[in-house]
Design an enzyme around this catalytic site. Structure first.
Site, PDB file in Angstrom:
ATOM      1  CE  LYS A   1      27.224  59.713  59.200  1.00 58.51           C
ATOM      2  NZ  LYS A   1      26.999  61.138  58.716  1.00 58.51           N
TER       3      LYS A   1
ATOM      4  CG  HIS B   1      35.121  61.095  61.180  1.00 59.23           C
ATOM      5  ND1 HIS B   1      34.362  62.230  61.395  1.00 59.23           N
ATOM      6  CD2 HIS B   1      34.115  60.314  60.897  1.00 59.23           C
ATOM      7  CE1 HIS B   1      33.549  62.345  60.801  1.00 59.23           C
ATOM      8  NE2 HIS B   1      33.181  60.995  60.724  1.00 59.23           N
TER       9      HIS B   1
ATOM     10  CG  ASP C   1      32.502  64.746  55.811  1.00 57.38           C
ATOM     11  OD1 ASP C   1      31.652  65.121  55.137  1.00 57.38           O
ATOM     12  OD2 ASP C   1      32.699  64.054  56.832  1.00 57.38           O
TER      13      ASP C   1
ATOM     14  CG  HIS D   1      32.693  60.191  53.336  1.00 59.82           C
ATOM     15  ND1 HIS D   1      32.346  60.573  52.102  1.00 59.82           N
ATOM     16  CD2 HIS D   1      32.217  61.132  54.341  1.00 59.82           C
ATOM     17  CE1 HIS D   1      31.090  61.694  52.271  1.00 59.82           C
ATOM     18  NE2 HIS D   1      31.209  61.991  53.721  1.00 59.82           N
TER      19      HIS D   1
ATOM     20  CG  HIS E   1      30.227  56.612  60.953  1.00 63.85           C
ATOM     21  ND1 HIS E   1      30.313  57.525  61.895  1.00 63.85           N
ATOM     22  CD2 HIS E   1      30.804  57.142  59.781  1.00 63.85           C
ATOM     23  CE1 HIS E   1      30.978  58.531  61.316  1.00 63.85           C
ATOM     24  NE2 HIS E   1      31.202  58.420  60.281  1.00 63.85           N
TER      25      HIS E   1
END
Length: 512
Positions: A372, A424, A452, A368, A397
């Site tokens: 990054k 997100h 998360d 996930h 990201h």
């Protein structure tokens, strides 16, 4: 050790069990019963004696067949309670009880009452005799031919049922998702087809890798005394059994000794297998040979499947390592991705998803935050709050992770791409990067989104202390229907005790 003996031809159920052949005498004359038994009392067919069952009316005869469906031969009188009592009984045996295997010889003292041609054409009988023509010799000849016919019919029926079981078994075997399920499915169906009752049965494979390290793998196990648990390994075997198997691997020979049969198979230079079987009852060399064939073939199949599964397991493990590496770069805990993976699997099952989907999510979820790796360390490691410009960079990201994975044709990577891009997004449309809303967000993205957050809030970071459980629960309730899918939020709250256990098993190890 004794080498396997050649199989015998004794294949019928009667021969295997030593049970006598059942002969029913259904006649209202006691003298007929006495004479029949006197003539046949010392008769043996295939080394098995006869067991006589007596009934003196059609009604008693019917109850006899209800209680003994395995009658091999029945002598039935035509005239008993009524002129056609025997004929009506035959009709019920064949049509109501569905018994088409028993050989039926119709006997009558008055042949003219029921003409032979009419009776044979109308009723499913195997012979029609006048009581006066059944001399000692003819009676014995009739019994020998009838019981041998019954024996052959039973053999054919057994083979037919065995084939039906094979066809039915193929579905469960082909549906096996792991090597262990596959091995056990094959093993269980094999012993069912053979009619074997086992106390213990283990199929072990030992593989030596390129570095000379040997690994003993339990392929299949069954039996009344086998102790299976969730930890599937050779450790479930009793110490004495494991010792015998290790001796067999050393001596490289098959042997049988009383109730124990051990087969040794050397399929190639790096793989050996042992089939250990302890029987409850006497077994035949034919059964041993079929088990030998089973073990040899399943070992060959295992080698091919194991190579593929080994690659798959290595890939899954590397995904977790990759997730860990991303966290290490972010100066975060090394257990976050493992907890997220397990929690995602739990919640997927809770939501009614298939085990295949849940497992796929388990191994895709560590990806996930893969994006990054494209975020500067100055932003990743900043101890305080990010400014607006830095936050815009951080948000990229999600897209970076998607771009890294989107071209893969592998299912896990494809799911990982969807998760990276959408974890997100918010249920109410206020997330990023695309502002998706409600069911437009893929299910896997919605699941990882809440898991998360739950795990991150409960974890210590360089910039914060872990939240208390009550505060996390309150936050999830407040954000349900806004940030999180309400159904998934409810499921997460119901699983909170399980999440706590996962955190206990995979604790944080902060880097300072």
């Amino acid at each position: 050790m004794k080498f396997l003996k050649q199989a015998t031809t004794q294949t019928t159920t009667k021969r295997a069990t030593g049970m006598p052949w059942k002969v029913a005498i259904i006649d209202d004359e006691e003298q007929v019963h006495a004479v029949t038994q006197l003539v046949l009392k010392n008769t043996h067919i295939d080394d098995l004696p006869l067991q006589f069952l007596n009934a003196y009316s059609a009604a008693e005869g019917l109850r006899l067949f209800q209680d003994h469906p395995d009658i091999a031969l029945a002598f039935i009188d035509v005239i008993m309670e009524s002129d056609d009592a025997g004929l009506q009984l035959i009709h019920k045996i064949r049509n109501e009880l569905g018994n088409h295997t028993t050989r039926i010889v119709l006997r009558t003292g008055q042949p003219g009452t029921s003409p032979e041609e009419t009776v044979i054409r109308t009723y499913d009988i195997n012979d029609y005799k006048s009581k006066t023509e059944l001399t000692d010799t003819k009676l014995k000849t009739c019994v020998y031919s009838s019981i041998r016919s019954y024996r052959d019919i039973i053999t054919i029926e057994t083979s037919k049922r065995g084939m039906q079981k094979v066809i039915a078994a193929s579905d469960s075997v082909l549906r096996s998702q792991t090597l262990y399920q596959f091995g056990n499915a094959i093993l269980n169906h094999t012993i069912q087809l053979l009619g074997i009752k086992t106390a213990e049965m283990y199929l072990i494979s030992q593989h030596v890798d390129l570095f000379g390290d040997a690994e003993m793998i339990l392929l299949a196990a069954t039996g009344d005394e086998v102790k299976l648990d969730t930890h599937w390994s050779a450790d479930i075997m009793p110490a004495d059994v494991k010792k015998i198997i290790q001796q067999t691997l050393t001596q490289k020979q098959s042997y049988r000794d009383g109730s124990i049969f051990i087969g040794y198979y050397h399929t190639n230079s790096s793989t050996e297998s042992v089939l250990y079987t302890r029987f409850h009852e006497e077994h035949s060399a034919l059964q041993d040979e079929i088990l030998t064939l089973f073990a040899a073939n399943i070992t060959l199949i295992f080698q091919n499947l194991h190579s593929r599964e080994h690659i798959q397991e290595t890939q899954k493990e590397l995904l977790l390592v990759l997730g860990d590496a991303i966290e290490q770069r972010s100066k975060e805990t090394g257990s976050h991705v493992r907890r997220v993976a397990l929690m995602c699997e739990l919640i997927a099952l809770k939501l009614g998803q298939s085990s295949e989907y849940a497992e796929m999510l388990k191994y895709a979820s560590p990806l996930h935050d893969i994006g990054k790796i494209g975020i500067p360390e100055t932003i990743l490691h900043k101890p305080g709050k990010l400014d607006d410009a830095e936050w815009e960079v951080m948000k990229t990201h999600a897209q970076i992770g998607y771009e890294l994975l989107k071209n893969s044709t592998r299912t896990i990577a494809k799911m990982g791409a969807r998760i990276a891009l959408t974890h997100h997004e918010h249920w109410d449309g206020n997330g990023y990067p695309a502002g998706l809303k409600g069911d437009d967000i893929p299910l896997e993205g919605r699941i990882v989104a809440i898991i998360d957050v739950i795990d991150a809030l409960g974890s210590e970071r360089a910039y914060k202390k872990p939240w208390q459980e009550n505060d996390i629960i309150q936050y999830i309730r407040e954000r349900s229907g806004k940030q999180f899918d309400p159904a998934i939020a409810d499921a997460a709250l119901e699983l909170f005790d399980h999440f706590r256990e996962i955190r206990h098993n995979f604790p944080d190890h902060m880097q300072h």
